[in-house]
Design a protein around this motif. Structure first.
Motif, PDB file in Angstrom:
ATOM      1  N   GLU A 288      67.791  43.931  15.397  1.00 12.27           N
ATOM      2  CA  GLU A 288      68.097  43.743  16.812  1.00 12.27           C
ATOM      3  C   GLU A 288      69.366  44.480  17.197  1.00 12.27           C
ATOM      4  OE1 GLU A 288      68.622  40.143  20.126  1.00 12.27           O
ATOM      5  OE2 GLU A 288      68.708  39.702  17.977  1.00 12.27           O
ATOM      6  N   VAL A 289      70.359  44.462  16.303  1.00  9.47           N
ATOM      7  CA  VAL A 289      71.610  45.175  16.587  1.00  9.47           C
ATOM      8  C   VAL A 289      71.346  46.663  16.737  1.00  9.47           C
ATOM      9  CG1 VAL A 289      73.871  45.799  15.651  1.00  9.47           C
ATOM     10  CG2 VAL A 289      73.057  43.451  15.463  1.00  9.47           C
ATOM     11  N   SER A 290      70.489  47.216  15.878  1.00 10.38           N
ATOM     12  CA  SER A 290      70.236  48.657  15.921  1.00 10.38           C
ATOM     13  C   SER A 290      69.537  49.080  17.204  1.00 10.38           C
ATOM     14  CB  SER A 290      69.394  49.069  14.721  1.00 10.38           C
ATOM     15  OG  SER A 290      68.104  48.482  14.773  1.00 10.38           O
ATOM     16  N   THR A 291      68.813  48.159  17.860  1.00  7.25           N
ATOM     17  CA  THR A 291      68.142  48.504  19.109  1.00  7.25           C
ATOM     18  C   THR A 291      69.041  48.312  20.320  1.00  7.25           C
ATOM     19  OG1 THR A 291      67.243  46.262  19.330  1.00  7.25           O
ATOM     20  CG2 THR A 291      65.903  47.882  18.148  1.00  7.25           C
ATOM     21  N   ARG A 292      70.133  47.558  20.165  1.00 10.78           N
ATOM     22  CA  ARG A 292      70.984  47.265  21.325  1.00 10.78           C
ATOM     23  C   ARG A 292      72.382  47.847  21.205  1.00 10.78           C
ATOM     24  NH1 ARG A 292      70.318  41.246  23.405  1.00 10.78           N
ATOM     25  NH2 ARG A 292      71.082  42.350  25.263  1.00 10.78           N
ATOM     26  N   LEU A 293      72.761  48.308  20.032  1.00  8.63           N
ATOM     27  CA  LEU A 293      74.072  48.900  19.827  1.00  8.63           C
ATOM     28  C   LEU A 293      73.897  50.249  19.135  1.00  8.63           C
ATOM     29  CD1 LEU A 293      77.207  48.862  19.658  1.00  8.63           C
ATOM     30  CD2 LEU A 293      76.973  47.581  17.526  1.00  8.63           C
ATOM     31  N   LEU A 294      74.492  51.279  19.725  1.00  9.85           N
ATOM     32  CA  LEU A 294      74.372  52.627  19.170  1.00  9.85           C
ATOM     33  C   LEU A 294      75.755  53.252  19.082  1.00  9.85           C
ATOM     34  CD1 LEU A 294      72.709  55.090  18.266  1.00  9.85           C
ATOM     35  CD2 LEU A 294      72.524  55.745  20.667  1.00  9.85           C
ATOM     36  N   ARG A 295      76.024  53.828  17.909  1.00  9.31           N
ATOM     37  CA  ARG A 295      77.280  54.550  17.699  1.00  9.31           C
ATOM     38  C   ARG A 295      76.952  56.030  17.526  1.00  9.31           C
ATOM     39  NH1 ARG A 295      80.440  57.871  15.048  1.00  9.31           N
ATOM     40  NH2 ARG A 295      82.158  57.164  13.704  1.00  9.31           N
ATOM     41  N   SER A 296      77.607  56.873  18.305  1.00  7.90           N
ATOM     42  CA  SER A 296      77.345  58.304  18.270  1.00  7.90           C
ATOM     43  C   SER A 296      78.667  59.048  18.178  1.00  7.90           C
ATOM     44  CB  SER A 296      76.576  58.751  19.527  1.00  7.90           C
ATOM     45  OG  SER A 296      76.332  60.140  19.493  1.00  7.90           O
ATOM     46  N   GLY A 297      78.674  60.101  17.354  1.00  4.14           N
ATOM     47  CA  GLY A 297      79.904  60.857  17.177  1.00  4.14           C
ATOM     48  C   GLY A 297      79.646  62.241  16.631  1.00  4.14           C
ATOM     49  N   PRO A 298      80.705  62.987  16.343  1.00  5.33           N
ATOM     50  CA  PRO A 298      80.550  64.374  15.875  1.00  5.33           C
ATOM     51  C   PRO A 298      79.887  64.487  14.515  1.00  5.33           C
ATOM     52  CG  PRO A 298      82.853  63.664  15.755  1.00  5.33           C
ATOM     53  CD  PRO A 298      82.126  62.611  16.506  1.00  5.33           C
ATOM     54  N   ALA A 299      79.854  63.407  13.736  1.00  5.84           N
ATOM     55  CA  ALA A 299      79.193  63.465  12.428  1.00  5.84           C
ATOM     56  C   ALA A 299      77.676  63.410  12.552  1.00  5.84           C
ATOM     57  CB  ALA A 299      79.682  62.325  11.540  1.00  5.84           C
ATOM     58  N   ASP A 300      77.164  63.038  13.730  1.00  2.00           N
ATOM     59  CA  ASP A 300      75.717  63.006  13.924  1.00  2.00           C
ATOM     60  C   ASP A 300      75.158  64.426  13.803  1.00  2.00           C
ATOM     61  OD1 ASP A 300      76.204  60.400  14.418  1.00  2.00           O
ATOM     62  OD2 ASP A 300      75.776  60.463  16.559  1.00  2.00           O
ATOM     63  N   ILE A 301      73.915  64.519  13.386  1.00  2.48           N
ATOM     64  CA  ILE A 301      73.305  65.834  13.169  1.00  2.48           C
ATOM     65  C   ILE A 301      72.039  65.959  14.009  1.00  2.48           C
ATOM     66  CG2 ILE A 301      74.207  66.008  10.831  1.00  2.48           C
ATOM     67  CD1 ILE A 301      71.388  65.383   9.821  1.00  2.48           C
ATOM     68  N   LEU A 302      71.626  67.191  14.200  1.00  4.80           N
ATOM     69  CA  LEU A 302      70.347  67.493  14.824  1.00  4.80           C
ATOM     70  C   LEU A 302      69.356  67.845  13.721  1.00  4.80           C
ATOM     71  CD1 LEU A 302      71.582  69.731  17.783  1.00  4.80           C
ATOM     72  CD2 LEU A 302      70.757  67.382  17.942  1.00  4.80           C
ATOM     73  N   PHE A 303      68.184  67.264  13.791  1.00  5.01           N
ATOM     74  CA  PHE A 303      67.173  67.520  12.787  1.00  5.01           C
ATOM     75  C   PHE A 303      66.299  68.693  13.228  1.00  5.01           C
ATOM     76  CE2 PHE A 303      68.260  63.030  12.459  1.00  5.01           C
ATOM     77  CZ  PHE A 303      68.552  62.931  11.120  1.00  5.01           C
ATOM     78  N   SER A 304      65.540  69.229  12.293  1.00  5.60           N
ATOM     79  CA  SER A 304      64.624  70.317  12.625  1.00  5.60           C
ATOM     80  C   SER A 304      63.455  69.762  13.421  1.00  5.60           C
ATOM     81  CB  SER A 304      64.134  71.003  11.354  1.00  5.60           C
ATOM     82  OG  SER A 304      63.485  70.073  10.510  1.00  5.60           O
ATOM     83  N   GLY A 305      62.919  70.584  14.299  1.00  6.93           N
ATOM     84  CA  GLY A 305      61.823  70.173  15.173  1.00  6.93           C
ATOM     85  C   GLY A 305      62.061  70.676  16.582  1.00  6.93           C
ATOM     86  N   THR A 306      61.196  70.316  17.499  1.00  8.26           N
ATOM     87  CA  THR A 306      61.375  70.746  18.881  1.00  8.26           C
ATOM     88  C   THR A 306      62.511  69.964  19.524  1.00  8.26           C
ATOM     89  OG1 THR A 306      59.809  69.139  19.805  1.00  8.26           O
ATOM     90  CG2 THR A 306      58.903  71.234  19.025  1.00  8.26           C
ATOM     91  N   VAL A 307      63.060  70.536  20.589  1.00 10.02           N
ATOM     92  CA  VAL A 307      64.146  69.864  21.310  1.00 10.02           C
ATOM     93  C   VAL A 307      63.651  68.533  21.866  1.00 10.02           C
ATOM     94  CG1 VAL A 307      65.765  70.063  23.228  1.00 10.02           C
ATOM     95  CG2 VAL A 307      65.190  72.077  21.886  1.00 10.02           C
ATOM     96  N   ARG A 308      62.431  68.508  22.359  1.00  9.68           N
ATOM     97  CA  ARG A 308      61.891  67.267  22.926  1.00  9.68           C
ATOM     98  C   ARG A 308      61.807  66.177  21.865  1.00  9.68           C
ATOM     99  NH1 ARG A 308      58.904  67.148  27.453  1.00  9.68           N
ATOM    100  NH2 ARG A 308      58.361  69.350  27.159  1.00  9.68           N
ATOM    101  N   GLU A 309      61.276  66.528  20.681  1.00 10.16           N
ATOM    102  CA  GLU A 309      61.184  65.547  19.599  1.00 10.16           C
ATOM    103  C   GLU A 309      62.567  65.081  19.163  1.00 10.16           C
ATOM    104  OE1 GLU A 309      57.095  67.241  17.456  1.00 10.16           O
ATOM    105  OE2 GLU A 309      59.080  67.880  16.785  1.00 10.16           O
ATOM    106  N   GLU A 310      63.519  66.000  19.153  1.00  9.60           N
ATOM    107  CA  GLU A 310      64.871  65.656  18.719  1.00  9.60           C
ATOM    108  C   GLU A 310      65.525  64.677  19.678  1.00  9.60           C
ATOM    109  OE1 GLU A 310      68.223  65.281  16.684  1.00  9.60           O
ATOM    110  OE2 GLU A 310      66.460  66.338  16.001  1.00  9.60           O
ATOM    111  N   LEU A 311      65.349  64.893  20.970  1.00  8.28           N
ATOM    112  CA  LEU A 311      66.003  64.033  21.953  1.00  8.28           C
ATOM    113  C   LEU A 311      65.314  62.682  22.091  1.00  8.28           C
ATOM    114  CD1 LEU A 311      66.783  66.635  24.777  1.00  8.28           C
ATOM    115  CD2 LEU A 311      68.305  65.770  23.004  1.00  8.28           C
ATOM    116  N   THR A 312      63.992  62.673  22.023  1.00  6.42           N
ATOM    117  CA  THR A 312      63.254  61.418  22.229  1.00  6.42           C
ATOM    118  C   THR A 312      63.019  60.663  20.934  1.00  6.42           C
ATOM    119  OG1 THR A 312      61.115  62.541  22.011  1.00  6.42           O
ATOM    120  CG2 THR A 312      62.078  62.422  24.225  1.00  6.42           C
ATOM    121  N   ALA A 313      63.337  61.283  19.793  1.00  9.05           N
ATOM    122  CA  ALA A 313      63.124  60.664  18.475  1.00  9.05           C
ATOM    123  C   ALA A 313      61.665  60.270  18.280  1.00  9.05           C
ATOM    124  CB  ALA A 313      64.017  59.441  18.309  1.00  9.05           C
TER     125      ALA A 313
END
Length: 563
Positions: free
Chosen positions: A411-436
């Protein structure tokens, strides 16, 4: 043709929890959860190897029948039997390949899935518990070694059955020769045993150096731009060269031992064959056995080199699989930093407040709170506020009044999100990357890109949202990557969003647009920004120092915004 590898309609069932008590326990668990491919491979292996063992005996009988004056009927019958055995061997061999590949694919796919599940469970805590090179090596080399062990099982089972059958047939014909086979073949197999322990130790050493080298290579690639900027590229490249030479030397050492093992697999059964043929020739000269029986003995003894070589291959493969399974178990035994409590407390609905008793930082529900943290402290504070797994502060950090270590991590993972410069972009289309991969409405995606000032980044890519990103977004600049990462976090729309220095890599005018748009998009939801940027401080509803002391937020939201 449609690629169905990731088609949900053909997705395999859920994999049960792996037995990670040790390498042998893990390999036996792989057998238990789906024994059918291995059993089928063993049966087909026997049907493939037994005709090969019987053909010399049949040919020997055919030779004896040809030497008699009783007609050619017996010769024809034995010849037809040899032909039938050849056809049976061909059919069983074709099926054996399919069954062996199926057993190998089972081991590969299941091990990949349990490793990926463990990586997801560990989350951000994986970095502090294991080297990235170990994870990469396990997903590649270790999984392949385990699969190879499952592939050889069918041939090994067939070799054992065929060797026993040949020994029995030779014993019936000549008890002395049969006894020689029963003693010589096991002795040849046991003679290989002393070489397995050194091979296993050298394989483990090579695997350890390989994990270190992979980690270093990943660090160099990830920080190549920085290394070039500070002139450290040559230093780190030289360190990697030294490590790669250690991998090479360890590989050569393992290769030498493997060569000795292969040589023993040829020499020892060859000596057994020479001895049996010599003894059989003496018996034929004495008239104890016929010429056909001598040919049968020679063919059977020559065949026995195949079971011994197969046993050698199996011993070597199982040795490598044991090392690989041990590495996999090491990863599977790691425990995540966040553990679900037995009786989790539910989080209240709606906007959530975030408070840290350890630092005194409070973020009112539904407000934009800016913590005036310098860059060297922002990451540690974001880890504390972003979840209990990274720093063990779950008892001090409260989300909606509930301590994080008492809440359900899911439940915490769905309601609390931490984002920072250590986050990475995965391979795939931009749409898939943004929408997960989830179905997000178009307007929400456009709003997130607009708020992160990332629409121009998408427009500059060939194909727009359908453009493919390399792993890590290496083709993008630092500012472009940061804006796409921010857009991804905004699109997730969590009740509480913790941002670590989200505009550190953009210019002041771009930052001013992002600050105003994020404040507008996140209105009514809790947002915590850790930064020393005056632009964010000017837009804050609530301003807090790193020691928890509140600072009156200015009423002029345009303060510090470039004109």
């Amino acid at each position: 043709m449609r690629n169905r590898l990731f088609d949900a309609s053909v997705a395999p069932p859920a994999v049960p929890e792996a037995d990670a008590r040790g390498p042998w326990a893990y390999l036996w668990w792989l057998v238990r959860i789906r024994p059918r491919p291995l059993v089928l491979a063993a049966v087909l292996g026997a049907l493939w190897m037994v005709p090969l063992a019987l053909i010399p005996l049949v040919i020997g009988r055919a030779i004896d029948e040809a030497g008699r004056d009783a007609g050619q009927t017996g010769l024809h019958l034995w010849s037809l039997l040899a032909l039938g055995l050849g056809v049976l061997q061909a059919l069983a061999g074709a099926g054996l390949i399919q069954a062996a590949v199926g057993a190998e694919a089972h081991a590969l796919s299941v091990t990949h899935r349990v490793l990926m599940r463990q990586v997801v469970r560990l989350g951000a805590t994986l970095r502090g518990k294991a080297r990235s090179g170990d994870v990469a090596a396990s997903a590649a080399a270790d999984v392949e070694s385990i699969g190879n062990a499952f592939e050889v099982v069918g041939r090994t089972a067939g070799a054992v059955v065929a060797a026993v059958l040949v020994a029995v047939a030779l014993t019936v014909t000549s008890p002395v020769l049969g006894l020689a086979v029963l003693i010589g073949v096991p002795a040849a197999v046991l003679g290989i045993g002393p070489l397995l322990r050194p091979l296993q130790e050298r394989d483990e050493e090579q695997r350890e150096h390989m994990g270190i080298a992979t980690s270093q290579a990943g660090d160099i690639v990830a920080g190549l731009r920085i290394l070039r900027g500070i002139g450290g590229e040559a230093v780190f490249a030289e360190r990697f060269r030294r490590t790669s030479q250690q991998v090479r030397r360890a590989g050569e050492s393992a290769g030498r031992m493997e060569a000795w093992l292969q040589a023993a697999g040829v020499l020892l059964p060859g000596l057994v064959t020479v001895g049996i043929v010599w003894f059989g020739a003496r018996l034929a000269l004495d008239g104890t056995i016929t010429a056909g029986e001598l040919v049968a003995f020679y063919g059977a003894s020559a065949f026995l080199t195949l079971p011994v070589s197969t046993a050698t291959e199996a011993a070597e493969t199982l040795s490598l699989a044991k090392v690989a399974a041990g590495r996999v178990c090491t990863l599977l035994q790691l425990t995540p930093g966040t553990v679900r409590p037995d009786h989790p407390e539910p989080l209240p609905p709606g906007a959530l407040a975030l408070a840290d008793a350890g630092t005194g930082i409070t973020a009112p529900a539904g407000r934009l709170t800016v913590v005036t943290a310098p860059a060297d402290r922002a990451g540690a504070l974001a880890d504390r506020l972003g979840g209990p797994g990274a720093c063990g502060a779950g008892a001090e950090v409260r989300l909606g009044g509930v301590p994080l270590d008492r809440a359900d991590p899911a439940e915490v993972s769905t309601r609390l999100l931490r984002s920072g410069p250590a986050d990475i972009l995965f391979s795939g289309t931009v749409r898939e990357e943004l929408t997960a991969g989830s179905a997000r409405p178009g307007p929400a995606l456009e709003q997130a890109l607009f708020a992160a000032d990332a629409a121009d980044v998408v427009d500059s890519l060939p194909g727009g949202l359908d453009a493919r990103l390399d792993e890590g977004g290496r083709a993008l600049s630092g500012g472009q990557r940061q804006r796409l990462i921010l857009a991804r976090a905004l699109l997730a729309a969590p009740d509480v969003l913790v941002l670590e220095d989200p505009t550190a890599s953009v210019d002041a005018h771009t930052e001013a647009r992002i600050v105003a748009r994020v404040a507008a998009l996140r209105a009514g939801r809790t947002t915590v920004v850790l930064t020393d940027s005056p632009l964010w401080q000017g837009a804050a509803d609530h301003l807090v120092r790193p020691d928890g002391q509140s600072v009156p937020a200015g009423t002029d939201r345009s303060a510090g915004v470039p004109s």
